[in-house]
Design an enzyme around this catalytic site. Structure first.
Site, PDB file in Angstrom:
ATOM      1  N   ASP A 147       0.829  -1.205   0.000  1.00  7.30           N
ATOM      2  CA  ASP A 147       0.000   0.000   0.000  1.00  7.30           C
ATOM      3  C   ASP A 147       0.866   1.258   0.000  1.00  7.30           C
ATOM      4  O   ASP A 147       1.888   1.318   0.688  1.00  7.30           O
ATOM      5  CB  ASP A 147      -0.893  -0.031   1.250  1.00  7.30           C
ATOM      6  CG  ASP A 147      -1.904   1.086   1.296  1.00  7.30           C
ATOM      7  OD1 ASP A 147      -2.748   1.158   0.385  1.00  7.30           O
ATOM      8  OD2 ASP A 147      -1.862   1.887   2.251  1.00  7.30           O
ATOM      9  N   GLU A 155       1.814  -0.287  -4.902  1.00  4.72           N
ATOM     10  CA  GLU A 155       0.825   0.723  -5.257  1.00  4.72           C
ATOM     11  C   GLU A 155       1.566   2.045  -5.408  1.00  4.72           C
ATOM     12  O   GLU A 155       2.097   2.580  -4.439  1.00  4.72           O
ATOM     13  CB  GLU A 155      -0.256   0.858  -4.181  1.00  4.72           C
ATOM     14  CG  GLU A 155      -1.327   1.861  -4.596  1.00  4.72           C
ATOM     15  CD  GLU A 155      -2.224   2.322  -3.464  1.00  4.72           C
ATOM     16  OE1 GLU A 155      -3.365   2.725  -3.746  1.00  4.72           O
ATOM     17  OE2 GLU A 155      -1.780   2.282  -2.291  1.00  4.72           O
TER      18      GLU A 155
END
Length: 544
Positions: free
Chosen positions: A205, A268
Protein backbone atom coordinates in the site's frame (compact mmCIF):
# COMPACT_ATOMS: atom_id res chain seq x y z
CA UNK A 1 14.64 -27.59 -26.36
CA UNK A 2 12.08 -25.39 -24.60
CA UNK A 3 12.65 -21.68 -24.93
CA UNK A 4 13.31 -19.64 -21.80
CA UNK A 5 10.08 -17.73 -22.40
CA UNK A 6 8.10 -20.82 -21.36
CA UNK A 7 9.56 -20.59 -17.84
CA UNK A 8 7.89 -17.27 -17.02
CA UNK A 9 6.86 -16.90 -13.36
CA UNK A 10 3.16 -17.27 -12.58
CA UNK A 11 2.70 -13.57 -11.86
CA UNK A 12 3.68 -12.72 -15.43
CA UNK A 13 1.24 -15.02 -17.19
CA UNK A 14 -1.76 -15.13 -14.83
CA UNK A 15 -4.71 -12.83 -14.10
CA UNK A 16 -4.89 -11.23 -10.62
CA UNK A 17 -8.33 -10.71 -9.03
CA UNK A 18 -8.76 -8.15 -6.26
CA UNK A 19 -11.15 -9.06 -3.45
CA UNK A 20 -12.44 -6.41 -1.06
CA UNK A 21 -13.27 -8.83 1.78
CA UNK A 22 -16.07 -6.80 3.37
CA UNK A 23 -18.00 -7.04 0.12
CA UNK A 24 -17.21 -10.39 -1.46
CA UNK A 25 -19.25 -12.99 0.44
CA UNK A 26 -20.63 -13.15 3.99
CA UNK A 27 -20.53 -16.68 5.44
CA UNK A 28 -21.52 -15.96 9.07
CA UNK A 29 -24.58 -13.81 8.44
CA UNK A 30 -23.53 -10.48 9.95
CA UNK A 31 -23.81 -8.50 6.73
CA UNK A 32 -20.02 -8.17 6.30
CA UNK A 33 -17.94 -10.36 4.01
CA UNK A 34 -15.35 -12.63 5.60
CA UNK A 35 -12.59 -15.16 4.95
CA UNK A 36 -14.95 -18.13 5.02
CA UNK A 37 -17.02 -16.36 2.40
CA UNK A 38 -14.00 -16.03 0.13
CA UNK A 39 -13.28 -19.74 0.59
CA UNK A 40 -16.84 -20.54 -0.51
CA UNK A 41 -16.25 -18.82 -3.86
CA UNK A 42 -12.87 -20.31 -4.78
CA UNK A 43 -14.49 -22.70 -7.25
CA UNK A 44 -15.94 -19.71 -9.07
CA UNK A 45 -12.53 -18.04 -9.31
CA UNK A 46 -10.97 -21.28 -10.52
CA UNK A 47 -13.70 -21.65 -13.16
CA UNK A 48 -13.17 -18.06 -14.31
CA UNK A 49 -9.48 -18.81 -14.89
CA UNK A 50 -8.01 -16.54 -12.23
CA UNK A 51 -4.39 -17.23 -11.27
CA UNK A 52 -4.16 -15.20 -8.05
CA UNK A 53 -6.46 -13.45 -5.60
CA UNK A 54 -5.29 -10.27 -3.92
CA UNK A 55 -7.18 -9.72 -0.67
CA UNK A 56 -7.52 -6.23 0.80
CA UNK A 57 -6.69 -5.93 4.55
CA UNK A 58 -8.31 -8.28 7.06
CA UNK A 59 -6.02 -7.58 10.04
CA UNK A 60 -7.25 -6.41 13.48
CA UNK A 61 -8.33 -2.80 13.06
CA UNK A 62 -10.60 -0.15 14.60
CA UNK A 63 -11.85 0.23 11.00
CA UNK A 64 -11.39 4.00 10.83
CA UNK A 65 -10.30 3.35 7.22
CA UNK A 66 -11.82 -0.12 6.88
CA UNK A 67 -8.72 -2.12 7.63
CA UNK A 68 -6.02 0.19 6.32
CA UNK A 69 -5.54 1.34 9.94
CA UNK A 70 -3.90 -1.78 11.36
CA UNK A 71 -3.62 -2.51 15.08
CA UNK A 72 -1.87 -5.89 14.68
CA UNK A 73 -0.06 -6.97 11.51
CA UNK A 74 0.04 -10.69 12.32
CA UNK A 75 -3.53 -11.60 13.23
CA UNK A 76 -7.07 -11.59 11.81
CA UNK A 77 -9.84 -9.16 12.76
CA UNK A 78 -12.79 -11.09 14.25
CA UNK A 79 -15.05 -9.39 11.70
CA UNK A 80 -13.33 -11.47 9.04
CA UNK A 81 -12.77 -14.66 11.04
CA UNK A 82 -9.82 -16.36 12.68
CA UNK A 83 -6.29 -17.39 11.78
CA UNK A 84 -7.67 -20.91 11.32
CA UNK A 85 -10.07 -19.48 8.72
CA UNK A 86 -7.16 -17.87 6.91
CA UNK A 87 -5.10 -21.06 7.01
CA UNK A 88 -8.08 -22.94 5.58
CA UNK A 89 -8.55 -20.35 2.83
CA UNK A 90 -4.87 -20.48 1.90
CA UNK A 91 -4.89 -24.28 1.79
CA UNK A 92 -8.06 -24.44 -0.28
CA UNK A 93 -6.76 -21.83 -2.71
CA UNK A 94 -3.46 -23.64 -3.20
CA UNK A 95 -5.25 -26.93 -3.75
CA UNK A 96 -7.04 -25.29 -6.67
CA UNK A 97 -3.84 -23.83 -8.08
CA UNK A 98 -4.76 -20.32 -6.94
CA UNK A 99 -2.14 -17.97 -5.50
CA UNK A 100 -2.91 -15.65 -2.57
CA UNK A 101 -1.52 -12.10 -2.41
CA UNK A 102 -1.97 -10.05 0.75
CA UNK A 103 -2.29 -6.32 1.21
CA UNK A 104 0.76 -5.06 3.14
CA UNK A 105 0.25 -1.62 4.71
CA UNK A 106 3.69 -0.47 5.91
CA UNK A 107 3.35 3.32 5.70
CA UNK A 108 1.13 3.79 8.75
CA UNK A 109 -0.51 1.93 11.61
CA UNK A 110 -3.66 2.49 13.62
CA UNK A 111 -3.29 4.97 16.46
CA UNK A 112 -4.34 2.03 18.65
CA UNK A 113 -1.40 -0.12 17.57
CA UNK A 114 0.76 -0.90 20.64
CA UNK A 115 3.72 0.70 18.89
CA UNK A 116 1.98 4.07 18.66
CA UNK A 117 0.45 3.80 22.14
CA UNK A 118 3.99 3.46 23.48
CA UNK A 119 5.35 6.13 21.12
CA UNK A 120 2.93 8.79 22.34
CA UNK A 121 3.25 7.89 26.03
CA UNK A 122 6.28 10.14 26.56
CA UNK A 123 8.98 11.91 24.54
CA UNK A 124 11.53 9.47 25.92
CA UNK A 125 9.59 6.29 25.09
CA UNK A 126 11.71 3.60 23.35
CA UNK A 127 9.40 3.72 20.34
CA UNK A 128 9.05 7.51 20.20
CA UNK A 129 11.15 7.61 17.03
CA UNK A 130 9.10 4.85 15.39
CA UNK A 131 6.73 7.60 14.24
CA UNK A 132 7.27 11.13 12.90
CA UNK A 133 7.07 13.61 15.76
CA UNK A 134 8.05 17.27 15.52
CA UNK A 135 7.74 20.54 17.38
CA UNK A 136 5.39 23.14 16.00
CA UNK A 137 6.49 26.49 14.64
CA UNK A 138 7.20 29.29 17.16
CA UNK A 139 3.59 30.43 16.87
CA UNK A 140 2.40 26.92 17.74
CA UNK A 141 1.18 26.02 14.26
CA UNK A 142 1.97 22.78 12.43
CA UNK A 143 5.60 22.12 11.37
CA UNK A 144 4.82 22.66 7.66
CA UNK A 145 1.98 22.86 5.13
CA UNK A 146 1.69 19.15 4.28
CA UNK A 147 -1.88 17.97 3.77
CA UNK A 148 -3.67 14.72 4.52
CA UNK A 149 -5.01 12.71 1.59
CA UNK A 150 -8.31 12.60 3.46
CA UNK A 151 -8.53 16.36 3.98
CA UNK A 152 -7.06 18.93 6.33
CA UNK A 153 -3.57 19.19 7.78
CA UNK A 154 -1.39 16.08 7.90
CA UNK A 155 -0.20 17.08 11.40
CA UNK A 156 -2.06 16.29 14.62
CA UNK A 157 -1.28 18.00 17.90
CA UNK A 158 -0.70 15.74 20.90
CA UNK A 159 -1.42 17.75 24.04
CA UNK A 160 0.17 15.14 26.32
CA UNK A 161 3.68 15.30 24.84
CA UNK A 162 3.24 18.75 23.29
CA UNK A 163 4.38 17.79 19.79
CA UNK A 164 2.75 17.11 16.45
CA UNK A 165 2.72 13.71 14.77
CA UNK A 166 2.45 13.21 11.01
CA UNK A 167 -0.38 11.29 9.32
CA UNK A 168 -0.57 11.24 5.54
CA UNK A 169 -4.12 9.89 5.79
CA UNK A 170 -6.48 9.94 8.81
CA UNK A 171 -5.26 11.22 12.18
CA UNK A 172 -6.05 7.67 13.35
CA UNK A 173 -3.35 6.47 10.89
CA UNK A 174 0.00 7.86 12.12
CA UNK A 175 2.87 7.36 9.67
CA UNK A 176 5.74 5.13 10.67
CA UNK A 177 9.26 6.56 10.53
CA UNK A 178 10.89 4.38 7.88
CA UNK A 179 14.23 6.11 8.44
CA UNK A 180 14.38 4.17 11.73
CA UNK A 181 16.09 0.80 11.18
CA UNK A 182 14.12 -0.80 14.01
CA UNK A 183 10.91 0.04 12.14
CA UNK A 184 12.33 -1.46 8.98
CA UNK A 185 13.30 -4.70 10.68
CA UNK A 186 9.94 -4.99 12.42
CA UNK A 187 8.09 -4.62 9.12
CA UNK A 188 10.36 -7.06 7.27
CA UNK A 189 9.52 -9.44 10.10
CA UNK A 190 5.82 -8.99 9.33
CA UNK A 191 6.49 -9.92 5.72
CA UNK A 192 8.37 -13.06 6.78
CA UNK A 193 5.53 -14.07 9.13
CA UNK A 194 3.07 -14.28 6.22
CA UNK A 195 5.60 -15.66 3.75
CA UNK A 196 6.36 -18.45 6.22
CA UNK A 197 2.65 -19.23 6.24
CA UNK A 198 2.81 -19.70 2.50
CA UNK A 199 1.29 -16.54 1.01
CA UNK A 200 2.44 -15.89 -2.53
CA UNK A 201 3.28 -12.22 -2.28
CA UNK A 202 2.23 -8.73 -1.29
CA UNK A 203 0.61 -5.67 -2.75
CA UNK A 204 2.35 -2.85 -0.87
CA UNK A 205 0.00 0.00 0.00
CA UNK A 206 1.10 3.57 -0.89
CA UNK A 207 4.67 2.46 -1.53
CA UNK A 208 5.73 5.92 -2.71
CA UNK A 209 4.73 7.51 0.62
CA UNK A 210 7.17 5.56 2.81
CA UNK A 211 9.99 8.13 3.08
CA UNK A 212 9.57 11.86 3.78
CA UNK A 213 11.89 14.81 3.41
CA UNK A 214 14.20 15.13 6.44
CA UNK A 215 13.99 18.93 6.34
CA UNK A 216 10.16 18.89 6.31
CA UNK A 217 10.14 21.55 3.60
CA UNK A 218 6.79 23.00 2.56
CA UNK A 219 5.19 21.45 -0.50
CA UNK A 220 4.72 23.90 -3.38
CA UNK A 221 1.32 25.13 -4.47
CA UNK A 222 -0.25 23.20 -7.37
CA UNK A 223 -0.89 25.79 -10.13
CA UNK A 224 -3.37 23.46 -11.87
CA UNK A 225 -5.63 22.85 -8.87
CA UNK A 226 -9.38 23.16 -9.41
CA UNK A 227 -12.12 23.35 -6.80
CA UNK A 228 -13.60 19.95 -7.70
CA UNK A 229 -10.38 18.17 -6.70
CA UNK A 230 -9.58 16.87 -3.20
CA UNK A 231 -7.96 19.48 -0.98
CA UNK A 232 -4.83 17.27 -0.92
CA UNK A 233 -4.25 18.28 -4.55
CA UNK A 234 -3.87 21.96 -3.61
CA UNK A 235 -0.19 21.22 -3.10
CA UNK A 236 2.33 19.16 -5.08
CA UNK A 237 3.58 16.47 -2.63
CA UNK A 238 7.19 16.66 -3.77
CA UNK A 239 8.62 16.55 -0.24
CA UNK A 240 6.09 14.31 1.51
CA UNK A 241 6.22 11.46 -1.06
CA UNK A 242 8.50 9.79 -3.64
CA UNK A 243 11.81 10.57 -1.93
CA UNK A 244 14.97 9.00 -3.43
CA UNK A 245 15.68 6.89 -0.34
CA UNK A 246 12.43 4.96 -0.78
CA UNK A 247 14.06 2.81 -3.45
CA UNK A 248 16.51 1.37 -0.93
CA UNK A 249 13.54 0.29 1.18
CA UNK A 250 11.76 -1.27 -1.80
CA UNK A 251 14.93 -3.13 -2.75
CA UNK A 252 15.09 -4.62 0.74
CA UNK A 253 11.44 -5.66 0.52
CA UNK A 254 12.31 -7.38 -2.75
CA UNK A 255 15.17 -9.23 -1.02
CA UNK A 256 12.85 -10.42 1.74
CA UNK A 257 10.32 -11.62 -0.82
CA UNK A 258 12.85 -13.37 -3.04
CA UNK A 259 14.27 -15.34 -0.11
CA UNK A 260 11.16 -17.47 -0.73
CA UNK A 261 10.38 -19.33 -3.94
CA UNK A 262 8.03 -17.92 -6.57
CA UNK A 263 6.68 -14.93 -4.62
CA UNK A 264 5.77 -11.50 -5.96
CA UNK A 265 6.09 -7.91 -4.73
CA UNK A 266 3.61 -5.42 -6.21
CA UNK A 267 3.71 -1.72 -5.39
CA UNK A 268 0.82 0.72 -5.26
CA UNK A 269 2.34 3.78 -6.93
CA UNK A 270 0.26 6.65 -8.35
CA UNK A 271 2.93 8.56 -10.25
CA UNK A 272 3.65 9.68 -13.83
CA UNK A 273 5.25 7.08 -16.10
CA UNK A 274 8.90 8.09 -15.74
CA UNK A 275 8.70 8.25 -11.94
CA UNK A 276 6.75 4.99 -11.86
CA UNK A 277 9.56 3.22 -13.71
CA UNK A 278 11.98 4.01 -10.88
CA UNK A 279 10.08 1.55 -8.67
CA UNK A 280 11.31 -1.38 -10.77
CA UNK A 281 14.72 -0.61 -9.26
CA UNK A 282 17.99 0.46 -10.84
CA UNK A 283 19.08 -3.19 -11.20
CA UNK A 284 15.60 -4.68 -11.49
CA UNK A 285 15.75 -4.95 -7.70
CA UNK A 286 12.59 -3.01 -6.89
CA UNK A 287 8.98 -4.14 -7.07
CA UNK A 288 8.33 -6.94 -9.54
CA UNK A 289 5.37 -4.83 -10.70
CA UNK A 290 4.71 -1.23 -9.68
CA UNK A 291 0.98 -1.00 -10.35
CA UNK A 292 0.16 0.80 -13.59
CA UNK A 293 -3.01 2.86 -13.14
CA UNK A 294 -2.94 4.61 -16.52
CA UNK A 295 -6.20 3.00 -17.68
CA UNK A 296 -7.86 4.08 -14.43
CA UNK A 297 -6.98 7.74 -14.91
CA UNK A 298 -6.91 8.32 -18.69
CA UNK A 299 -9.77 9.91 -20.62
CA UNK A 300 -11.47 7.17 -22.68
CA UNK A 301 -10.10 8.47 -25.99
CA UNK A 302 -8.50 5.99 -28.41
CA UNK A 303 -5.64 8.19 -29.61
CA UNK A 304 -4.67 9.13 -26.06
CA UNK A 305 -4.91 5.54 -24.83
CA UNK A 306 -2.89 4.20 -27.76
CA UNK A 307 -0.19 6.84 -27.30
CA UNK A 308 0.01 6.19 -23.57
CA UNK A 309 0.32 2.43 -24.08
CA UNK A 310 3.25 3.09 -26.40
CA UNK A 311 4.78 5.56 -23.96
CA UNK A 312 4.50 3.05 -21.11
CA UNK A 313 5.92 0.20 -23.21
CA UNK A 314 8.79 2.40 -24.35
CA UNK A 315 9.65 3.53 -20.83
CA UNK A 316 9.87 0.04 -19.29
CA UNK A 317 13.35 -1.01 -18.16
CA UNK A 318 14.91 -3.93 -20.02
CA UNK A 319 13.73 -6.57 -17.52
CA UNK A 320 10.62 -4.74 -16.37
CA UNK A 321 7.34 -6.59 -16.80
CA UNK A 322 4.24 -4.50 -17.62
CA UNK A 323 0.90 -4.68 -15.86
CA UNK A 324 -2.52 -3.08 -16.28
CA UNK A 325 -5.34 -2.17 -13.91
CA UNK A 326 -8.90 -1.13 -14.85
CA UNK A 327 -10.37 -0.63 -11.40
CA UNK A 328 -9.90 -1.02 -7.66
CA UNK A 329 -11.42 -0.12 -4.30
CA UNK A 330 -10.31 3.53 -4.56
CA UNK A 331 -11.74 4.49 -7.95
CA UNK A 332 -15.11 4.52 -9.73
CA UNK A 333 -15.93 1.26 -11.48
CA UNK A 334 -15.12 0.93 -15.16
CA UNK A 335 -18.80 0.47 -16.12
CA UNK A 336 -19.59 3.79 -14.46
CA UNK A 337 -16.59 5.59 -15.94
CA UNK A 338 -17.08 4.63 -19.59
CA UNK A 339 -20.58 3.12 -19.74
CA UNK A 340 -21.58 -0.52 -19.88
CA UNK A 341 -21.12 -1.04 -23.66
CA UNK A 342 -17.56 0.34 -23.51
CA UNK A 343 -16.85 -1.68 -20.36
CA UNK A 344 -16.85 -4.70 -22.69
CA UNK A 345 -14.19 -3.01 -24.83
CA UNK A 346 -12.25 -2.21 -21.65
CA UNK A 347 -12.31 -5.91 -20.71
CA UNK A 348 -10.85 -6.81 -24.10
CA UNK A 349 -8.17 -4.15 -23.73
CA UNK A 350 -7.21 -5.24 -20.22
CA UNK A 351 -6.94 -8.92 -21.12
CA UNK A 352 -5.10 -8.60 -24.44
CA UNK A 353 -2.43 -6.00 -23.67
CA UNK A 354 1.08 -7.23 -22.87
CA UNK A 355 1.54 -7.65 -19.14
CA UNK A 356 -0.27 -8.87 -16.07
CA UNK A 357 -3.92 -7.75 -15.76
CA UNK A 358 -5.56 -7.05 -12.40
CA UNK A 359 -9.34 -7.40 -12.30
CA UNK A 360 -11.50 -5.81 -9.59
CA UNK A 361 -14.21 -8.07 -8.17
CA UNK A 362 -17.58 -7.57 -9.85
CA UNK A 363 -16.23 -5.86 -12.96
CA UNK A 364 -16.56 -9.20 -14.72
CA UNK A 365 -20.35 -8.97 -14.43
CA UNK A 366 -20.50 -5.25 -15.19
CA UNK A 367 -21.15 -4.02 -11.66
CA UNK A 368 -21.47 -0.25 -11.52
CA UNK A 369 -21.11 2.39 -8.82
CA UNK A 370 -24.13 2.51 -6.51
CA UNK A 371 -25.62 5.75 -5.24
CA UNK A 372 -25.10 5.85 -1.46
CA UNK A 373 -27.24 8.41 0.40
CA UNK A 374 -25.32 10.89 2.54
CA UNK A 375 -26.65 9.37 5.77
CA UNK A 376 -25.29 5.93 4.75
CA UNK A 377 -21.76 7.00 3.76
CA UNK A 378 -19.11 4.91 5.51
CA UNK A 379 -15.89 5.95 3.74
CA UNK A 380 -13.78 8.48 5.70
CA UNK A 381 -12.70 10.19 2.49
CA UNK A 382 -16.37 10.94 1.78
CA UNK A 383 -17.20 11.85 5.37
CA UNK A 384 -14.24 14.25 5.71
CA UNK A 385 -14.95 16.11 2.47
CA UNK A 386 -18.75 15.91 2.12
CA UNK A 387 -18.97 18.86 -0.25
CA UNK A 388 -16.72 17.18 -2.84
CA UNK A 389 -18.61 13.89 -3.32
CA UNK A 390 -15.44 11.81 -2.94
CA UNK A 391 -16.79 8.77 -1.10
CA UNK A 392 -15.39 5.47 -2.36
CA UNK A 393 -18.40 3.53 -1.07
CA UNK A 394 -20.12 3.44 -4.49
CA UNK A 395 -17.39 1.15 -5.92
CA UNK A 396 -17.23 -1.08 -2.81
CA UNK A 397 -20.77 -2.48 -2.73
CA UNK A 398 -21.39 -6.21 -2.20
CA UNK A 399 -20.78 -8.75 -4.95
CA UNK A 400 -23.90 -9.78 -6.82
CA UNK A 401 -23.93 -13.58 -6.81
CA UNK A 402 -27.58 -14.38 -7.45
CA UNK A 403 -31.05 -12.97 -7.84
CA UNK A 404 -31.96 -14.08 -4.31
CA UNK A 405 -32.12 -12.01 -1.15
CA UNK A 406 -29.29 -9.48 -0.90
CA UNK A 407 -27.89 -10.79 -4.19
CA UNK A 408 -26.72 -13.99 -2.48
CA UNK A 409 -24.08 -11.98 -0.63
CA UNK A 410 -25.52 -12.35 2.88
CA UNK A 411 -28.71 -13.47 4.66
CA UNK A 412 -28.47 -10.23 6.68
CA UNK A 413 -28.71 -6.59 5.66
CA UNK A 414 -25.35 -5.83 3.98
CA UNK A 415 -22.95 -3.23 5.35
CA UNK A 416 -23.47 -1.21 2.15
CA UNK A 417 -26.58 -1.21 -0.01
CA UNK A 418 -26.60 -3.38 -3.14
CA UNK A 419 -27.31 -2.16 -6.66
CA UNK A 420 -31.06 -2.28 -7.28
CA UNK A 421 -30.36 -3.99 -10.63
CA UNK A 422 -28.98 -7.09 -8.95
CA UNK A 423 -32.00 -9.34 -9.80
CA UNK A 424 -30.90 -9.15 -13.44
CA UNK A 425 -27.16 -8.48 -13.00
CA UNK A 426 -25.58 -11.35 -11.11
CA UNK A 427 -23.19 -14.26 -11.56
CA UNK A 428 -25.75 -17.08 -11.75
CA UNK A 429 -27.69 -15.45 -14.55
CA UNK A 430 -24.65 -14.41 -16.55
CA UNK A 431 -22.88 -17.77 -16.42
CA UNK A 432 -25.62 -19.24 -18.61
CA UNK A 433 -25.89 -16.29 -21.00
CA UNK A 434 -23.44 -16.40 -23.95
CA UNK A 435 -24.00 -12.67 -24.55
CA UNK A 436 -23.26 -11.58 -20.97
CA UNK A 437 -20.32 -9.60 -19.65
CA UNK A 438 -19.24 -12.61 -17.59
CA UNK A 439 -19.21 -14.86 -20.66
CA UNK A 440 -17.01 -12.32 -22.45
CA UNK A 441 -14.57 -12.16 -19.51
CA UNK A 442 -14.54 -15.96 -19.31
CA UNK A 443 -13.67 -16.36 -23.00
CA UNK A 444 -11.00 -13.66 -22.89
CA UNK A 445 -9.38 -15.11 -19.76
CA UNK A 446 -9.42 -18.67 -21.15
CA UNK A 447 -7.87 -17.44 -24.40
CA UNK A 448 -5.24 -15.45 -22.56
CA UNK A 449 -4.38 -18.36 -20.28
CA UNK A 450 -3.86 -20.78 -23.18
CA UNK A 451 -2.14 -18.61 -25.81
CA UNK A 452 1.53 -17.68 -25.30
CA UNK A 453 1.11 -14.81 -27.76
CA UNK A 454 -1.32 -13.20 -25.32
CA UNK A 455 0.18 -14.07 -21.94
CA UNK A 456 3.86 -13.53 -22.76
CA UNK A 457 4.20 -12.47 -26.39
CA UNK A 458 5.26 -9.14 -27.82
CA UNK A 459 3.08 -6.08 -28.37
CA UNK A 460 3.08 -4.20 -31.66
CA UNK A 461 0.90 -1.12 -32.25
CA UNK A 462 -0.85 -1.24 -35.61
CA UNK A 463 -3.19 1.73 -35.89
CA UNK A 464 -5.30 4.20 -33.97
CA UNK A 465 -7.54 7.12 -34.82
CA UNK A 466 -10.34 8.99 -33.09
CA UNK A 467 -12.50 5.84 -33.02
CA UNK A 468 -10.41 2.70 -32.88
CA UNK A 469 -7.26 1.03 -31.60
CA UNK A 470 -5.59 -1.91 -33.33
CA UNK A 471 -2.52 -3.86 -32.22
CA UNK A 472 -0.86 -7.24 -32.62
CA UNK A 473 0.28 -9.79 -30.09
CA UNK A 474 2.92 -12.21 -31.39
CA UNK A 475 4.69 -15.23 -29.90
CA UNK A 476 8.10 -16.62 -30.88
CA UNK A 477 6.51 -19.81 -32.19
CA UNK A 478 4.67 -17.89 -34.90
CA UNK A 479 1.17 -17.57 -33.43
CA UNK A 480 -0.22 -14.06 -33.74
CA UNK A 481 -3.41 -12.20 -32.86
CA UNK A 482 -4.85 -8.95 -34.12
CA UNK A 483 -6.96 -6.93 -31.68
CA UNK A 484 -9.23 -4.23 -33.11
CA UNK A 485 -11.56 -2.23 -30.84
CA UNK A 486 -14.06 0.54 -31.50
CA UNK A 487 -14.04 2.91 -28.52
CA UNK A 488 -17.11 4.84 -29.68
CA UNK A 489 -20.82 4.08 -30.18
CA UNK A 490 -20.51 4.88 -33.92
CA UNK A 491 -19.70 2.29 -36.62
CA UNK A 492 -16.16 2.33 -37.97
CA UNK A 493 -13.92 0.68 -40.55
CA UNK A 494 -10.33 -0.38 -40.19
CA UNK A 495 -8.72 -0.67 -43.62
CA UNK A 496 -5.46 -2.56 -43.70
CA UNK A 497 -2.85 -0.71 -45.71
CA UNK A 498 0.27 -2.76 -45.03
CA UNK A 499 1.66 -5.67 -47.02
CA UNK A 500 0.79 -8.45 -46.81
CA UNK A 501 -2.86 -7.96 -45.90
CA UNK A 502 -3.46 -9.86 -42.67
CA UNK A 503 -6.07 -12.58 -42.73
CA UNK A 504 -7.45 -14.73 -39.97
CA UNK A 505 -10.43 -15.83 -37.91
CA UNK A 506 -12.19 -13.99 -35.09
CA UNK A 507 -11.83 -16.04 -31.91
CA UNK A 508 -13.45 -13.73 -29.34
CA UNK A 509 -15.66 -10.70 -29.95
CA UNK A 510 -17.72 -8.38 -27.81
CA UNK A 511 -20.59 -9.37 -30.12
CA UNK A 512 -20.55 -13.21 -30.24
CA UNK A 513 -22.11 -13.12 -33.73
CA UNK A 514 -18.71 -12.01 -35.06
CA UNK A 515 -16.91 -15.06 -33.69
CA UNK A 516 -15.65 -17.56 -36.27
CA UNK A 517 -15.95 -14.99 -39.05
CA UNK A 518 -12.91 -14.09 -41.13
CA UNK A 519 -11.09 -10.79 -41.42
CA UNK A 520 -9.67 -9.27 -44.56
CA UNK A 521 -8.52 -5.93 -45.93
CA UNK A 522 -11.52 -4.10 -44.46
CA UNK A 523 -12.68 -4.76 -40.91
CA UNK A 524 -16.08 -3.25 -40.10
CA UNK A 525 -17.15 -2.81 -36.51
CA UNK A 526 -20.42 -1.52 -35.13
CA UNK A 527 -20.37 0.85 -32.20
CA UNK A 528 -18.83 -0.57 -29.00
CA UNK A 529 -17.51 -3.66 -30.82
CA UNK A 530 -14.12 -5.31 -30.58
CA UNK A 531 -12.52 -8.47 -31.94
CA UNK A 532 -9.57 -10.72 -31.21
CA UNK A 533 -8.59 -12.53 -34.40
CA UNK A 534 -6.08 -15.34 -34.76
CA UNK A 535 -3.93 -14.46 -37.74
CA UNK A 536 -3.19 -17.05 -40.37
CA UNK A 537 0.45 -18.12 -40.33
CA UNK A 538 2.46 -17.04 -43.33
CA UNK A 539 2.94 -20.64 -44.39
CA UNK A 540 -0.82 -21.28 -44.06
CA UNK A 541 -1.86 -18.52 -46.44
CA UNK A 542 -2.91 -19.55 -49.92
CA UNK A 543 -0.45 -18.82 -52.71
CA UNK A 544 -1.49 -17.11 -55.92
Amino acid sequence: MASSITASPWWKTGVIYQIYPRSFRDANGDGIGDLQGIALQLDYLQWLGIQALWISPFYPSPMADFGYDIANYTDIDPIFGTMADFDHLLQEAHQRGLKVILDFVPNHTSDLHPWFVESKSTKTAPKRDWYIWHDGKPDGSAPNNWKSVFGGSAWEWDAHTRQYYYHGFLKEQPDLNWRNEAVQEAMYGVMRFWLDKGVDGFRVDVMWHLIKDTQLRDNPVNPDYTDNQPTYDQLLPVYSTDQPEVHTIVARMRQVTEAYDARVLIGEVYLPIQQLMMYYGAQNDGAHMPFNFLLVRLPWQPREIAATIDQYEGALPAEGWPNWVLGNHDNPRIASRVGEPQARIAAMLLLTLRGTPTLYYGDEIGMRDVAIPAEEIQDPQGLNMPDKDLSRDPCRTPMQWSGGDNAGFSPATPWLRIDKRYPRVHVERQRDDPFSMLSLYYKLIQLRNTEPALNKGTYMPVYSNDQLIAYRRDSPDGDSFLVVMNLTPRPCRYRQTGEPILSGQVIVATSPELENTHIGENIYLSGDEGIVARLARTDDRPTT
